[in-house]
Design a protein around this motif. Structure first.
Motif, short mmCIF file in Angstrom:
data_model
loop_
_atom_site.label_atom_id
_atom_site.label_comp_id
_atom_site.label_asym_id
_atom_site.label_seq_id
_atom_site.Cartn_x
_atom_site.Cartn_y
_atom_site.Cartn_z
N ILE A 23 -22.08 -42.35 1.22
CA ILE A 23 -23.39 -41.73 0.98
C ILE A 23 -23.73 -41.83 -0.51
O ILE A 23 -24.84 -42.19 -0.89
N ALA A 24 -22.76 -41.51 -1.36
CA ALA A 24 -22.97 -41.53 -2.81
C ALA A 24 -23.29 -42.92 -3.32
O ALA A 24 -24.19 -43.11 -4.15
N ARG A 25 -22.56 -43.92 -2.84
CA ARG A 25 -22.81 -45.31 -3.25
C ARG A 25 -24.24 -45.73 -2.94
O ARG A 25 -24.92 -46.33 -3.76
N TYR A 26 -24.67 -45.42 -1.72
CA TYR A 26 -26.02 -45.78 -1.30
C TYR A 26 -27.07 -45.06 -2.15
O TYR A 26 -28.01 -45.66 -2.66
N ALA A 27 -26.91 -43.75 -2.30
CA ALA A 27 -27.90 -42.94 -3.01
C ALA A 27 -28.02 -43.35 -4.48
O ALA A 27 -29.13 -43.38 -5.03
N ALA A 28 -26.91 -43.70 -5.11
CA ALA A 28 -26.95 -44.07 -6.54
C ALA A 28 -27.80 -45.31 -6.77
O ALA A 28 -28.42 -45.44 -7.83
N LYS A 29 -27.88 -46.19 -5.80
CA LYS A 29 -28.69 -47.40 -5.93
C LYS A 29 -30.19 -47.10 -5.92
O LYS A 29 -31.00 -47.95 -6.27
N LEU A 30 -30.57 -45.91 -5.52
CA LEU A 30 -31.98 -45.52 -5.46
C LEU A 30 -32.54 -45.14 -6.83
O LEU A 30 -33.76 -45.09 -7.00
N VAL A 31 -31.68 -44.86 -7.79
CA VAL A 31 -32.14 -44.48 -9.13
C VAL A 31 -32.52 -45.75 -9.88
O VAL A 31 -31.74 -46.69 -10.00
N GLU A 32 -33.75 -45.74 -10.40
CA GLU A 32 -34.31 -46.91 -11.07
C GLU A 32 -34.57 -46.62 -12.55
O GLU A 32 -34.52 -45.47 -12.99
N ALA A 33 -34.87 -47.69 -13.27
CA ALA A 33 -35.16 -47.57 -14.70
C ALA A 33 -36.24 -46.52 -14.94
O ALA A 33 -37.24 -46.47 -14.23
N ASN A 34 -36.01 -45.69 -15.93
CA ASN A 34 -36.94 -44.67 -16.40
C ASN A 34 -37.25 -43.56 -15.40
O ASN A 34 -38.22 -42.82 -15.58
N ASP A 35 -36.46 -43.42 -14.36
CA ASP A 35 -36.64 -42.30 -13.43
C ASP A 35 -36.34 -40.98 -14.15
O ASP A 35 -35.56 -40.93 -15.11
N PHE A 36 -36.96 -39.92 -13.68
CA PHE A 36 -36.71 -38.56 -14.15
C PHE A 36 -36.10 -37.85 -12.95
O PHE A 36 -36.80 -37.52 -11.99
N VAL A 37 -34.78 -37.67 -12.96
CA VAL A 37 -34.01 -37.34 -11.77
C VAL A 37 -33.47 -35.92 -11.80
O VAL A 37 -32.83 -35.51 -12.78
N TYR A 38 -33.67 -35.20 -10.70
CA TYR A 38 -33.03 -33.90 -10.53
C TYR A 38 -31.79 -34.09 -9.68
O TYR A 38 -31.83 -34.75 -8.63
N ILE A 39 -30.67 -33.50 -10.11
CA ILE A 39 -29.42 -33.54 -9.34
C ILE A 39 -28.96 -32.11 -9.09
O ILE A 39 -28.66 -31.37 -10.02
#
Length: 188
Positions: A23-39
């Motif tokens: 799940i983690a491997r897949y989800a990490a690929k969704l983060v793109e350049a310049n995203d502003f991400v909440y974890i």
């Protein structure tokens, strides 16, 4: 209700390791350049950080362990201020919710204790639910990272309806749920 008691982080980290890894491997690929991400705080999101590699993104978290893991990888990270919940290491409370309500995240990644068609995404603690709900509402795209053990389980406090986020899982055991929300089942 299935459970009103929450195991501590150390115990939950060793449950379903292969599933969380996929799940983690897949989800990490969704983060793109310049995203502003909440974890969000939680064991699935902590595993997710291991696979992140996008250095241009900015990461905001309410998890002490998540902030530390992000810093170790050299990411730009901000942590929410507030009270610390011992069981999960999550920063919660009115200050945390107020802080989160000012942000507009491109993507948010969340953990959950339970997933149910009728009751939605649930957690044990009302303070954690409040910050999850606020951050999820402030996310353009919201993802819940959950292994198969979270399905058809209800805990005391709902933080989102079932169709408020995309579920990333190893396996969804409830075929009916697939009619009500977006689910990504990753290959292990």
């Amino acid at each position: 209700m299935n459970s009103a008691v929450e195991d501590d982080v150390d115990k939950r980290q060793i449950e379903h390791p292969e599933e969380k890894d996929g799940i983690a491997r897949y989800a990490a690929k969704l983060v793109e350049a310049n995203d502003f991400v909440y974890i969000d705080a939680g064991t699935s999101t902590l595993k997710f950080i291991e696979y992140l590699d996008e250095k241009t993104a900015i990461y905001i978290t309410n998890g002490l362990l998540q902030a530390q893991a992000l810093l170790k990888k050299g990411f730009k990270v901000q942590i929410v201020g507030g009270e610390i919940r011992n069981v999960t290491g999550a920063v919660t409370g009115a200050k945390a919710v107020a802080s989160i309500s000012h942000y507009n995240f491109t993507k948010g990644f969340f953990g959950t204790n339970g997933i149910d068609i009728q009751y939605g995404f649930t957690t044990v603690d009302s303070e954690e639910a409040a910050i999850k709900e606020t951050a999820l509402q402030r996310s353009l795209m919201a993802y819940v990272l959950a292994d198969h053990s979270k399905f058809q389980k209800v805990t005391p406090v709902r933080f989102a309806h079932i169709d408020d986020a995309i579920i990333i899982t190893d396996h969804c055991p409830d075929e009916n749920l697939k009619k009500h929300t977006s689910i990504v089942e990753v290959q292990l």
